[in-house]
Write a protein that holds these residues in place. Structure first.
Motif, PDB file in Angstrom:
ATOM      1  N   ALA A   1      -5.748 -31.402  23.255  1.00 18.84           N
ATOM      2  CA  ALA A   1      -6.013 -30.010  22.788  1.00 18.84           C
ATOM      3  C   ALA A   1      -7.406 -29.620  23.236  1.00 18.84           C
ATOM      4  O   ALA A   1      -8.257 -30.178  22.775  1.00 18.84           O
ATOM      5  CB  ALA A   1      -5.417 -29.680  21.470  1.00 18.84           C
ATOM      6  N   TYR A   2      -7.432 -28.480  24.166  1.00 20.67           N
ATOM      7  CA  TYR A   2      -8.797 -28.001  24.451  1.00 20.67           C
ATOM      8  C   TYR A   2      -8.779 -26.701  23.530  1.00 20.67           C
ATOM      9  O   TYR A   2      -8.008 -25.724  23.775  1.00 20.67           O
ATOM     10  CB  TYR A   2      -8.859 -27.662  26.088  1.00 20.67           C
ATOM     11  CG  TYR A   2     -10.112 -26.906  26.588  1.00 20.67           C
ATOM     12  CD1 TYR A   2     -11.311 -27.321  26.158  1.00 20.67           C
ATOM     13  CD2 TYR A   2      -9.824 -26.116  27.689  1.00 20.67           C
ATOM     14  CE1 TYR A   2     -12.241 -26.839  26.612  1.00 20.67           C
ATOM     15  CE2 TYR A   2     -10.971 -25.284  28.123  1.00 20.67           C
ATOM     16  CZ  TYR A   2     -12.467 -25.937  27.718  1.00 20.67           C
ATOM     17  OH  TYR A   2     -13.290 -25.284  28.089  1.00 20.67           O
TER      18      TYR A   2
ATOM     19  N   PHE B   1       4.407 -35.495  21.660  1.00 19.93           N
ATOM     20  CA  PHE B   1       3.458 -34.366  21.822  1.00 19.93           C
ATOM     21  C   PHE B   1       3.993 -32.958  20.815  1.00 19.93           C
ATOM     22  O   PHE B   1       2.996 -32.280  20.503  1.00 19.93           O
ATOM     23  CB  PHE B   1       4.029 -33.798  23.394  1.00 19.93           C
ATOM     24  CG  PHE B   1       3.094 -32.669  24.012  1.00 19.93           C
ATOM     25  CD1 PHE B   1       1.627 -32.711  23.684  1.00 19.93           C
ATOM     26  CD2 PHE B   1       3.589 -31.713  24.511  1.00 19.93           C
ATOM     27  CE1 PHE B   1       1.030 -31.759  24.389  1.00 19.93           C
ATOM     28  CE2 PHE B   1       2.938 -30.697  25.048  1.00 19.93           C
ATOM     29  CZ  PHE B   1       1.405 -30.742  24.852  1.00 19.93           C
ATOM     30  N   SER B   2       5.144 -32.760  20.661  1.00 17.22           N
ATOM     31  CA  SER B   2       5.604 -31.621  19.569  1.00 17.22           C
ATOM     32  C   SER B   2       4.865 -31.825  18.162  1.00 17.22           C
ATOM     33  O   SER B   2       4.541 -30.934  17.731  1.00 17.22           O
ATOM     34  CB  SER B   2       6.990 -31.591  19.497  1.00 17.22           C
ATOM     35  OG  SER B   2       7.513 -32.821  18.809  1.00 17.22           O
TER      36      SER B   2
ATOM     37  N   ILE C   1      -9.480 -32.068  21.309  1.00 14.73           N
ATOM     38  CA  ILE C   1      -9.003 -32.942  20.329  1.00 14.73           C
ATOM     39  C   ILE C   1      -7.841 -34.020  20.799  1.00 14.73           C
ATOM     40  O   ILE C   1      -7.226 -33.534  21.843  1.00 14.73           O
ATOM     41  CB  ILE C   1      -8.008 -32.197  19.132  1.00 14.73           C
ATOM     42  CG1 ILE C   1      -8.909 -30.990  18.686  1.00 14.73           C
ATOM     43  CG2 ILE C   1      -7.510 -33.022  18.281  1.00 14.73           C
ATOM     44  CD1 ILE C   1      -8.504 -29.996  17.606  1.00 14.73           C
ATOM     45  N   LEU C   2      -7.953 -35.261  20.751  1.00 16.45           N
ATOM     46  CA  LEU C   2      -7.176 -36.401  21.536  1.00 16.45           C
ATOM     47  C   LEU C   2      -6.347 -37.132  20.473  1.00 16.45           C
ATOM     48  O   LEU C   2      -6.740 -37.080  19.219  1.00 16.45           O
ATOM     49  CB  LEU C   2      -8.264 -37.287  22.064  1.00 16.45           C
ATOM     50  CG  LEU C   2      -9.287 -36.713  22.897  1.00 16.45           C
ATOM     51  CD1 LEU C   2     -10.281 -37.773  23.378  1.00 16.45           C
ATOM     52  CD2 LEU C   2      -8.808 -35.957  24.129  1.00 16.45           C
TER      53      LEU C   2
ATOM     54  N   SER D   1      -5.795 -24.829  25.488  1.00 19.91           N
ATOM     55  CA  SER D   1      -4.708 -25.392  26.176  1.00 19.91           C
ATOM     56  C   SER D   1      -4.146 -26.481  25.655  1.00 19.91           C
ATOM     57  O   SER D   1      -5.054 -27.291  25.067  1.00 19.91           O
ATOM     58  CB  SER D   1      -5.068 -25.481  27.848  1.00 19.91           C
ATOM     59  OG  SER D   1      -6.264 -26.455  28.062  1.00 19.91           O
ATOM     60  N   PHE D   2      -3.080 -27.008  26.012  1.00 22.73           N
ATOM     61  CA  PHE D   2      -2.689 -28.354  25.726  1.00 22.73           C
ATOM     62  C   PHE D   2      -2.330 -29.306  27.056  1.00 22.73           C
ATOM     63  O   PHE D   2      -1.772 -28.550  28.066  1.00 22.73           O
ATOM     64  CB  PHE D   2      -1.444 -28.341  24.763  1.00 22.73           C
ATOM     65  CG  PHE D   2      -1.454 -27.722  23.345  1.00 22.73           C
ATOM     66  CD1 PHE D   2      -1.835 -28.850  22.363  1.00 22.73           C
ATOM     67  CD2 PHE D   2      -1.340 -26.590  23.000  1.00 22.73           C
ATOM     68  CE1 PHE D   2      -1.913 -28.537  21.211  1.00 22.73           C
ATOM     69  CE2 PHE D   2      -1.643 -26.084  21.809  1.00 22.73           C
ATOM     70  CZ  PHE D   2      -1.951 -26.926  20.677  1.00 22.73           C
ATOM     71  N   SER D   3      -2.406 -30.577  26.829  1.00 26.49           N
ATOM     72  CA  SER D   3      -2.016 -31.446  28.047  1.00 26.49           C
ATOM     73  C   SER D   3      -1.239 -32.512  27.392  1.00 26.49           C
ATOM     74  O   SER D   3      -1.736 -33.087  26.357  1.00 26.49           O
ATOM     75  CB  SER D   3      -3.158 -31.806  28.758  1.00 26.49           C
ATOM     76  OG  SER D   3      -3.985 -30.878  29.466  1.00 26.49           O
ATOM     77  N   GLU D   4      -0.032 -32.684  27.884  1.00 27.11           N
ATOM     78  CA  GLU D   4       0.745 -33.918  27.272  1.00 27.11           C
ATOM     79  C   GLU D   4       0.384 -35.233  28.120  1.00 27.11           C
ATOM     80  O   GLU D   4       0.067 -35.262  29.176  1.00 27.11           O
ATOM     81  CB  GLU D   4       2.201 -33.458  27.586  1.00 27.11           C
ATOM     82  CG  GLU D   4       3.218 -34.547  26.864  1.00 27.11           C
ATOM     83  CD  GLU D   4       4.691 -34.185  26.889  1.00 27.11           C
ATOM     84  OE1 GLU D   4       5.400 -34.700  26.352  1.00 27.11           O
ATOM     85  OE2 GLU D   4       4.940 -33.064  27.738  1.00 27.11           O
TER      86      GLU D   4
END
Length: 126
Positions: free
Chosen positions: A36-37, A3-4, A47-48, A23-26
């Motif tokens: 990443a929204y 994720f980082s 972005i996936l 926002s980000f979702s892990e």
């Protein structure tokens, strides 16, 4: 991909584009991808990056939805390739008939029966 590392790459894309990160979702047990929204002008999209390192772009993901609507972002795909050697999947590839990838478990595929490559790569399977 960790994720980082995903966040570092997205932040570097932000610098080169007029893009705001919402926002980000892990990734977790589900879904199997980081997200990443982002917003660029009046356009919002995602972005996936799967835990296996597959990259793609989708329309904004509706809350509580498990349906991805893949889109092409040629500019970002180019930036990923040039800056990081990352090949992002395009909409045509992702919407094509499912094909088993080396990292996929046959038991998951048999149980979930994905219809497209994109569903097999970016999913909420547990």
């Amino acid at each position: 991909m960790k994720f980082s590392d995903f966040k570092k790459i997205v932040y570097s894309l932000k610098v080169s584009k007029e893009m705001g990160i919402i926002s980000f979702s892990e990734a977790g047990v589900t879904p199997n991808f980081h997200l990443a929204y982002v917003k660029e002008g009046t356009s919002e999209y995602c972005i996936l990056c799967s835990i296996q390192g597959e990259w793609a772009f989708s329309e904004n993901l509706a809350e509580f939805s498990c349906d991805l609507n893949f889109i092409d972002r040629v500019d970002l795909a180019f930036a990923l390739k040039e800056g990081f050697g990352i090949i992002a999947r395009n909409k045509k590839e992702l919407e094509a008939s499912f094909a088993l990838q080396d990292y996929m478990h046959e038991s998951d595929v048999k149980y979930w029966s994905p219809k497209s490559l994109g569903v097999g790569m970016f999913n909420w399977w547990d």
